[in-house]
Design an enzyme around this catalytic site. Structure first.
Site, PDB file in Angstrom:
ATOM      1  N   HIS A  73      11.067 -58.567  17.177  1.00  0.00           N
ATOM      2  CA  HIS A  73      11.053 -57.521  18.150  1.00  0.00           C
ATOM      3  C   HIS A  73      11.351 -58.469  19.350  1.00  0.00           C
ATOM      4  CE1 HIS A  73       8.585 -57.224  22.357  1.00  0.00           C
ATOM      5  NE2 HIS A  73       9.121 -55.913  22.560  1.00  0.00           N
ATOM      6  N   GLU A  76      15.353 -57.762  18.890  1.00  0.00           N
ATOM      7  CA  GLU A  76      15.512 -56.938  19.952  1.00  0.00           C
ATOM      8  C   GLU A  76      16.122 -57.404  21.160  1.00  0.00           C
ATOM      9  OE1 GLU A  76      13.515 -53.846  22.645  1.00  0.00           O
ATOM     10  OE2 GLU A  76      12.741 -53.448  20.805  1.00  0.00           O
ATOM     11  N   HIS A  77      15.285 -58.133  22.212  1.00  0.00           N
ATOM     12  CA  HIS A  77      14.959 -58.799  23.732  1.00  0.00           C
ATOM     13  C   HIS A  77      16.731 -59.536  23.430  1.00  0.00           C
ATOM     14  CE1 HIS A  77      11.040 -58.328  25.423  1.00  0.00           C
ATOM     15  NE2 HIS A  77      11.556 -57.534  24.174  1.00  0.00           N
ATOM     16  N   GLU A 153       4.433 -59.340  27.954  1.00  0.00           N
ATOM     17  CA  GLU A 153       4.515 -58.322  27.268  1.00  0.00           C
ATOM     18  C   GLU A 153       3.561 -57.404  26.235  1.00  0.00           C
ATOM     19  OE1 GLU A 153       8.176 -56.475  25.163  1.00  0.00           O
ATOM     20  OE2 GLU A 153       7.393 -55.170  24.185  1.00  0.00           O
TER      21      GLU A 153
END
Lengths: 459, 455
Positions: A73, A76-77, A153
């Site tokens: 993840h 992904e950022h 997040e």
């Protein structure tokens, strides 16, 4: 963005049934694999002058190692942080200037990136997406900063969300060794020690054309898409993809129970039974029967659980069921509920168990079966109103080891499920020894947490 | 600098020409009439998919509540499909499911909207429309269902009282709108919901669900004649119209306030804002485009750039105008870990002030127009989106050419217009601020300090 399985809990069961759908009347798909291994799938749909491009990498949190959870993840950022030819910030700026919308999502099984644009802008989207498949530039400075964003997040989605915490802790209890025990966003302790080298390693391992599926849907000709794909992605060399171990969790030997304490008012109950996922769309029938079972229990407001537990007995203020047949790893048949005031989670658990026992004992009616199937049939038509969702279905199937071409077959199989099969899967999988139960034990907030009248002060 | 701007302007012209020719064609043809029942109907005929979307919207949102009975509008709306003449709640959900129909809707401060998605084949359409017709025109609000739904509602309210985002929303709404009904909690309070009686629900229904204030939107696989019959069938038996007082005007300028509310969460939830713009606002387009640049444009907005991209302080930071009958809220929001909440707040306020004082740059304006104009087809690419547009156009009496005019209106926005609109409408010094999960050490101190300053 990240898609947790938690999301499926709150989605109606129908939407997971939708995954099985496709009529022969459906818009046609075309498929071609480039020489470097990139599979390209096109769905032509001329209803509006728009397209969606999605690229799906077969790498998700289940491919992570101990100590580096969350890296799929985080990467992904980082994919938005620039390449040599498209410096930091420019990817989003250029898509925005083309009138586009874009984002990305990471799941247990895959990581996907998408852009929605006017049909004339597909070349731009492909140019940018193919560039970052190979040329991503990772710097320690940007990585460390983005890690802070990801931690925010995590705080927002999990740490400050009692039900998300409950789900996260349940997964770590359900699975002993399978990586589904780790949260997609990563454990905070791991996030704190991730390094830019971990991201580079991840990118080098998994971001290659032969580990990806490109889905384009919209007002465009398939041949044109194939030509564009060849032009923008065709020159990226294939890479050796690390071997993936098939992890089989040790058998569960008895019911597991756990409690999570968090600031909240109402308790919450999660019950999870081990179940299989779909591997062979033609020969298997149990995953389809489990889908129908979920629909019979929770497919509409008068389905069994809501009708009896919420409306009649008023044991619960809400109940829900989820089962996802499409995934790379194992699956769970999950029941969820919030007890009504004055009722306990034990009351609710007993009520849910009674409903399951009744179904196992007496089976299901033809009427219930027909109702679930009618909803599936209608969803098939409705899904065609969303280009994005149709592309998403294709991508999900392809990146979890199934072919999108199996969709019509899967729909037929679902429609062929019998009442007896539903009863059989309930009998086979709804067993205490395969059950994990998690309870949210709500903790009161400190007294000063409530806004008081007159607490308004001029600045 | 100058040369750069010139190039930018040229490409804007070319871009605009390219996109406009396409989007002009893509606008759906909206048919509009008034049904014999008095209801206004908006219809787009489209036979691409064998399905039909229908939405019926009433002026029956939470702004029609009173403080003593807040939550009444929402409860009434929620009970419409929980028992009607001839069908109990289970019959309703079963019969809809039997034909694969899906019921949904929107409830906000202005609107209570019931929507139906159904297959357009005769038997399915007939059954689902029959149920919708009864839900709208023959709801019973059974006593036992009301009692149960009140209890469920109250348990939801209790849960909300523990959630930082809900606590923040409620306090913020109140601070922005004061005693205006836009400031009422739309779900009500535990005490007000507890007090609601069946007779009050029935009365609210009979006063707020008349054809004269309603709008029917129909999109999909039906002919004009069929659509006319559907609209009439869904509204002919609605309650007779009752004259009501108009919604009170919202006071646009508010007194600055700051509330710090303790919460054990790891993040502070920060909201900043004031009353913003109405749906029919003359400043609608300059504010829309300006806000895209400030905090509406996803990854490319100023707030996103300052708070997330440059400093990594939040996952989400945004600003928006909520356009309503009267001016709805202009709101900035973010979540950030407690320890840095004050620093983040400072950055957000500085970003806002600078934007209001100086306005956007020419290149920012160009980028905003490119996105909004270039992305226009994405606003119309599904039946669902079109039926939603129809409801909004009808409910707020926007011109029938609203969609045709949209691109031109965006393109007509200029830097001076944005600066002018923001300087008249957005006042950073007169905003409400709510921080839930405020930094602990600062909570009491700040409150005391603020009080003494106020003196």
């Amino acid at each position: 963005m990240q898609i947790g399985i938690l999301k499926y809990l709150t989605m109606s069961v129908l939407s997971s049934l939708c995954l099985f759908s496709t009529l022969s009347a459906q818009a046609k798909t075309y498929e071609k694999t480039l020489r470097n291994g990139l599979k390209v799938i096109v769905q032509e749909d001329r209803r509006a002058p728009v397209i969606v491009q999605q690229i799906w990498y077969r790498a998700g949190s289940m491919d992570e190692n101990t100590g580096t959870t969350g890296i799929a993840h985080v990467l992904e950022h980082m994919m938005f942080k620039g390449t040599k030819s498209v410096p930091m910030g420019q990817f989003s700026k250029r898509i925005a200037a083309a009138g586009g919308r874009e984002n990305a999502f990471t799941s247990n099984d895959y990581t996907a990136y998408f852009q929605q644009l006017h049909k004339s802008k597909l070349p731009l989207a492909m140019q940018l997406e193919s560039d970052r498949m190979r040329n991503l530039q990772l710097s320690k400075k940007e990585f460390d900063k983005e890690l802070q964003v990801v931690m925010e997040e995590r705080r927002m989605r999990t740490d400050d969300e009692p039900r998300a915490l409950l789900y996260e802790q349940l997964m770590a209890t359900v699975y002993l060794s399978h990586p589904y025990r780790n949260p997609i966003i990563g454990w905070m302790g791991d996030l704190e020690v991730l390094e830019v080298g971990d991201a580079q390693h991840w990118y080098n391992n998994w971001y290659a054309p032969n580990n990806a599926v490109l889905v384009v849907a919209g007002d465009i000709n398939a041949e044109e898409v194939f030509a564009l794909a060849q032009r923008y992605y065709g020159a990226i060399p294939a890479r050796k993809i690390p071997s993936r171990k098939v992890i089989n969790d040790p058998a569960q030997l008895g019911v597991k129970r756990m409690v999570v304490k968090a600031p909240a008012k109402l308790p919450n109950l999660l019950m999870a039974y081990h179940t299989p996922t779909l591997r062979d769309p033609e020969k298997e029938w149990k995953p389809y029967a489990l889908q129908v079972l979920a629909g019979i229990l929770d497919g509409n407001e008068s389905a069994r659980l809501n009708k009896t537990l919420v409306r009649e007995q008023q044991l619960a203020s809400s109940v829900g069921v989820s089962y996802d047949a499409i995934s790379r790893g194992p699956s769970l048949f999950m029941l969820e509920g919030t007890p009504s005031e004055g009722k306990t989670v034990a009351d609710l658990e007993a009520g849910l168990r009674t409903q399951l026992e009744l179904l196992i004992r007496d089976g299901v009616s033809e009427e219930e079966l027909k109702r679930v199937k009618a909803q599936v049939t209608a969803s098939e038509v409705y899904k065609r109103d969303s280009l994005f969702y149709q592309a998403m279905q294709i991508g999900q199937l392809e990146s979890t080891g199934l072919s999108h071409q199996a969709m019509p077959l899967m729909l037929q199989q679902l429609q062929a499920v019998t009442g007896q099969q539903v009863q059989e899967v309930a009998r086979e999988f709804i067993k205490d020894d395969q059950l994990s139960v998690a309870v949210l034990d709500p903790q009161p907030l400190p007294k000063n947490s409530v806004a008081k009248k007159g607490a308004v002060h001029a600045r | 600098m100058r040369a750069k701007n010139l190039v930018a302007t040229c490409s804007a012209v070319i871009f605009y020409a390219l996109i406009f020719s396409d989007t002009a064609l893509a606008t759906p043809k909206i048919e509009h009439w008034q049904s014999a029942s008095g209801v206004r109907v908006y219809f787009v005929e489209n036979h691409d998919l064998p399905m039909l979307d229908v939405a019926v919207t009433f002026a029956a949102g939470s702004s029609f509540d009173t403080p003593e009975k807040s939550g009444l509008a929402g409860l009434t709306y929620g009970l419409l499909n929980q028992g009607v003449e001839g069908l109990n709640e289970d019959d309703i959900s079963r019969k809809l499911a039997d034909v694969g129909a899906q019921m949904g809707g929107t409830f906000d401060m202005d609107r209570a909207s019931v929507s139906l998605r159904t297959l357009s084949s005769a038997a399915e359409r007939e059954q689902s429309l029959d149920i919708l017709a009864r839900i709208l025109q023959r709801p019973l609000f059974p006593e036992n269902v009301l009692a149960r739904e009140k209890a469920r509602h109250i348990s939801g309210l209790k849960e909300a009282e523990t959630k930082p985002e809900s606590i923040a929303d409620k306090a913020f709404q109140r601070a922005v709108f004061g005693t205006h009904t836009y400031g009422l909690p739309s779900a009500g309070t535990i005490a007000t919901v507890e007090s609601i009686q069946q007779a009050e629900v029935k009365k609210f229904y009979s006063q707020h669900y008349s054809a004269r204030t309603a709008v029917v939107a129909i999109m999909g696989d039906a002919t004009r004649a069929e659509a006319e019959a559907i609209a009439q069938r869904l509204t002919a038996q609605l309650p007779a119209h009752v004259d009501r007082a108009d919604l009170a005007p919202v006071t646009l300028k508010i007194v600055a306030s700051e509330q710090r509310i303790a919460h054990p969460a790891t993040q502070s939830h920060i909201l900043i804002g004031a009353p913003g713009m109405a749906r029919n606002d003359p400043d609608y387009f300059p504010l829309l485009v300006g806000n895209y640049i400030l905090g509406g444009g996803g990854f490319v907005s100023r707030l996103m750039n300052e708070v997330r991209e440059k400093r990594g302080m939040a996952y989400s930071v945004y600003s928006y105008f909520h356009p309503l009958r009267e001016p709805g809220v202009f709101q900035i929001g973010l979540q950030t870990k407690k320890e840095q909440a004050d620093e983040a707040l400072k950055i957000v306020r500085a970003t806002l002030s600078e934007f209001v004082e100086q306005g956007p740059t020419q290149s920012e304006l160009l980028a905003a127009k490119q996105n909004i104009i270039g992305g226009f087809p994405l606003r119309l690419d599904s039946n669902k989106k079109i039926v939603d547009h129809l409801s909004v156009i009808g409910f707020y009496n926007l011109p029938l050419t609203y969609l045709d005019d949209f691109v031109g209106k965006i393109d007509a926005v200029t830097l001076p217009k944005i600066r002018d609109a923001f300087s008249r409408r957005v006042h950073p010094e007169q905003m409400a601020t709510v921080i839930v999960g405020a930094p602990e050490a600062a909570t009491t101190d700040a409150a005391v300090k603020n009080t003494s300053e106020a003196k």
